[in-house]
Structure formats: structure tokens, C-alpha cells
Design a protein around this motif. Structure first.
Motif, PDB file in Angstrom:
ATOM      1  N   ASN A 155       0.841  -1.211   0.000  1.00 30.29           N
ATOM      2  CA  ASN A 155       0.000   0.000   0.000  1.00 30.29           C
ATOM      3  C   ASN A 155       0.871   1.254   0.000  1.00 30.29           C
ATOM      4  O   ASN A 155       0.601   2.212  -0.724  1.00 30.29           O
ATOM      5  CB  ASN A 155      -0.916   0.036   1.224  1.00 30.29           C
ATOM      6  CG  ASN A 155      -1.999  -1.028   1.159  1.00 30.29           C
ATOM      7  OD1 ASN A 155      -2.192  -1.648   0.121  1.00 30.29           O
ATOM      8  ND2 ASN A 155      -2.700  -1.234   2.264  1.00 30.29           N
ATOM      9  N   ASN A 156       1.929   1.247   0.819  1.00 27.81           N
ATOM     10  CA  ASN A 156       2.839   2.409   0.868  1.00 27.81           C
ATOM     11  C   ASN A 156       3.538   2.612  -0.471  1.00 27.81           C
ATOM     12  O   ASN A 156       3.745   3.736  -0.914  1.00 27.81           O
ATOM     13  CB  ASN A 156       3.898   2.225   1.961  1.00 27.81           C
ATOM     14  CG  ASN A 156       3.273   2.232   3.348  1.00 27.81           C
ATOM     15  OD1 ASN A 156       2.138   2.662   3.525  1.00 27.81           O
ATOM     16  ND2 ASN A 156       4.005   1.718   4.334  1.00 27.81           N
ATOM     17  N   MET A 157       3.917   1.497  -1.102  1.00 30.26           N
ATOM     18  CA  MET A 157       4.595   1.589  -2.410  1.00 30.26           C
ATOM     19  C   MET A 157       3.641   2.199  -3.440  1.00 30.26           C
ATOM     20  O   MET A 157       4.029   3.061  -4.241  1.00 30.26           O
ATOM     21  CB  MET A 157       5.066   0.187  -2.866  1.00 30.26           C
ATOM     22  CG  MET A 157       6.222  -0.371  -2.050  1.00 30.26           C
ATOM     23  SD  MET A 157       6.364  -2.188  -2.096  1.00 30.26           S
ATOM     24  CE  MET A 157       6.957  -2.512  -3.740  1.00 30.26           C
ATOM     25  N   ILE A 158       2.388   1.777  -3.382  1.00 29.20           N
ATOM     26  CA  ILE A 158       1.386   2.294  -4.338  1.00 29.20           C
ATOM     27  C   ILE A 158       1.183   3.800  -4.117  1.00 29.20           C
ATOM     28  O   ILE A 158       1.150   4.585  -5.067  1.00 29.20           O
ATOM     29  CB  ILE A 158       0.057   1.504  -4.184  1.00 29.20           C
ATOM     30  CG1 ILE A 158       0.256   0.047  -4.616  1.00 29.20           C
ATOM     31  CG2 ILE A 158      -1.068   2.154  -4.983  1.00 29.20           C
ATOM     32  CD1 ILE A 158      -0.893  -0.892  -4.245  1.00 29.20           C
ATOM     33  N   GLN A 159       1.091   4.166  -2.834  1.00 21.31           N
ATOM     34  CA  GLN A 159       0.910   5.599  -2.502  1.00 21.31           C
ATOM     35  C   GLN A 159       2.094   6.429  -2.952  1.00 21.31           C
ATOM     36  O   GLN A 159       1.937   7.540  -3.460  1.00 21.31           O
ATOM     37  CB  GLN A 159       0.762   5.756  -0.994  1.00 21.31           C
ATOM     38  CG  GLN A 159      -0.701   5.817  -0.567  1.00 21.31           C
ATOM     39  CD  GLN A 159      -0.811   5.899   0.945  1.00 21.31           C
ATOM     40  OE1 GLN A 159       0.080   6.430   1.621  1.00 21.31           O
ATOM     41  NE2 GLN A 159      -1.897   5.363   1.463  1.00 21.31           N
ATOM     42  N   ALA A 160       3.285   5.865  -2.769  1.00 19.53           N
ATOM     43  CA  ALA A 160       4.500   6.592  -3.173  1.00 19.53           C
ATOM     44  C   ALA A 160       4.526   6.819  -4.687  1.00 19.53           C
ATOM     45  O   ALA A 160       5.201   7.729  -5.175  1.00 19.53           O
ATOM     46  CB  ALA A 160       5.736   5.809  -2.732  1.00 19.53           C
TER      47      ALA A 160
END
Ligand code: URA
Length: 279
Positions: A155-160
Motif C-alpha cells: 500500500n505504501n509503495m502504491i501511494q509513493a
């Protein structure tokens, strides 16, 4: 550990029984050895070898033949569909694949402690699709891919990348949890990959990100190290495909996050995405 091995063995035995294999060991006539009180002479031994060489070779049952052990890229598994699903029908088409999977017993994972079939999650019209290996314990409970610790990192990778999780589509090579989170066996992945292939064909993403070696191996049909596959574009079902580290690996070795970020930046460049401003 013995318990897990026993559970897996039982799963395979149940699976073989369910596909109708009851006489697995009765292929051809058994060869009976005469027990002799004295060791055979060289001439006698040679006679036995000749006899064995002349014996008919029992044929292998068809289900043990390739493709079970053969790696075939998703592009070579089936031709691209002649007519493509239109955006307004994609959600419905995904629902039809899910229905086809049903309460699946096509491979041993169905008997190996699976609770939920984890089909896939996200936007049926996504431009970006992530493919992982297989559900873990949290996913098996919730029925949603990548919801555990690795999922939080994803999820963090997608947000980044400047996206929300709801804007991408996420699926796995196998839809049932392998016991103790082991790597899926070829028979399991090769049985399940028809559904992932259909999901990709329906969603028709612009870019697929293969998360880790298992996803890369089955999508591309090659067994190579991640370092050999990273850093360049591949093709998969009309989409561009990039290989990166699995988030679970990045949790174990956070130093590799900067390398994964390079892979995601390739994707962002291709898709015209911008990282959100820090604030
Ligand atoms: N790891 C995967 O490969 N897939 C999931 O859904 C969760 C963890």
C-alpha cells in the motif's frame, strides 16, 4: 514441522483420490525378485539385467506429463482473446471468472488448510496490476490479497507512486494459501494460472508488476534470478511487465527498498505518474 509435512502429504493423497487416481502404483506388472541364499554369479546377474531390459516400460499416467513440470510464459499459454472486454463489462467478467473458480478443488491446496479463496482486489479497469505469489494467513482469513504486513508495505509503495490502492488491481499466482506460506508447487501454480491469465486479459492493464521470483517465473515462463530480470521491460498479455522485489522480502531486507523504488520509478515514467509532494 512433522505435522505440516503430514498435512501436505494428506492434501496430495486426497487430491489424487478426488481426481480418480486409486491405483497409482499399479502401472504394469510388478517385478518379483527371487531371494537366493547365495549371491548370483556374474552370468546369472547378466541374465537378470537382460530380462529387466527386455521388460516393457510402464507408461506414465497422462497427468504426470508436462505441462505440470514445464514453465510456459503467459503469452505462450493461450493466444490473446480476439475480442477484448469493454470497460463497462470488466467487473462483470471478473465476477464470472470468480464464479467459475467456485469452491475450487482443482489442486492440492484445496485440501491443505485453505479457508478462503483469495480471488483478487481492486479496480477492474486499472492501468496498473500487481501480481504476488499466494495468500498468507491474513489474506486467507479476509479473502483479500495483500492485507497483512507485506500488504501494508505494498500500500505504501502504491501511494509513493501517486496512486491509491483502489486504483490498481492486485492478484496472486495461486488463490489459496500454501501451508506454512511455502512457495506454491508447480502443479498448484500451473493449475491456478489459467485464472490469473483471464484476470489479466479482462483488466488489460498497461503495466503489470511481478512481485518477487515466483510471480516473475510463472508470468514470464523463465526461471532466472530477480537481478537478471529486473531493470528492463518484459511483455505479458499485451501489457508491459516489470519485475521487482516482493514486499515480504523488502520487510526482511529494507536496504533493498531503494532498488525496488527504481523499478517503480520505471513504471511511473511509463504511466506518466508523479510521486505526491511531501507535506
Ligand atoms: N504475499 C503474496 O504474495 N500475496 C498476498 O496476497 C499476500 C502476501
Amino acid at each position: 514441522m512433522a505435522g505440516e509435512a503430514e498435512q501436505q502429504l494428506r492434501a496430495y493423497v486426497d487430491y489424487l483420490r478426488d481426481i480418480g487416481v486409486h491405483d497409482f502404483y499399479r502401472r504394469g506388472e510388478p517385478v518379483h525378485a527371487e531371494i537366493s541364499p547365495t549371491p548370483p554369479t556374474a552370468v546369472e546377474a547378466a541374465g537378470v539385467v537382460e530380462e529387466l531390459e527386455a521388460a516393457p516400460v510402464p507408461s506414465r499416467p497422462a497427468f504426470l506429463e508436462p505441462p505440470i513440470a514445464t514453465l510456459v510464459s503467459f503469452d505462450d499459454l493461450a493466444p490473446l482473446p480476439e475480442s477484448r472486454v469493454t470497460p463497462e463489462h470488466k467487473a462483470e467478467a471478473l465476477a464470472a471468472i470468480k464464479e467459475d473458480i467456485g469452491d475450487c478443488t482443482r489442486c492440492p491446496l484445496a485440501y491443505a488448510g485453505r479457508r478462503t479463496i483469495v480471488f483478487g482486489d481492486g479496480d477492474a479497469n486499472a492501468r496498473l496490476m500487481f501480481v504476488g505469489e499466494g495468500p498468507g494467513a491474513d489474506e486467507d482469513t479476509s479473502g483479500i490479497p495483500f492485507v497483512g504486513k507485506a500488504g501494508q508495505l505494498l500500500n505504501n509503495m502504491i501511494q509513493a507512486m501517486g496512486l491509491k490502492r483502489e486504483q490498481v488491481y492486485i492478484a496472486n499466482v495461486v488463490k489459496c494459501r500454501p501451508p506454512a506460506n511455502r512457495v506454491p508447487e508447480p502443479v498448484e501454480a500451473n493449475t491456478c494460472d489459467q485464472f490469473l491469465l483471464q484476470q489479466i486479459d479482462v483488466v488489460q492493464p498497461q503495466v503489470v508488476v511481478a512481485l518477487g521470483a515466483t510471480a516473475a517465473m510463472y508470468l514470464l515462463g523463465v526461471k532466472q534470478s530477480l537481478s537478471a530480470l529486473r531493470g528492463r521491460w518484459h511483455r505479458c498479455r499485451g501489457a508491459k511487465l516489470v519485475v521487482t522485489y516482493h514486499p515480504a522480502f523488502l520487510l526482511r531486507d529494507p536496504r533493498m527498498k531503494s532498488e525496488a523504488w527504481k523499478d517503480l520509478q520505471m513504471v511511473m515514467g511509463e504511466m506518466g505518474l508523479k510521486a505526491p509532494a511531501k507535506g
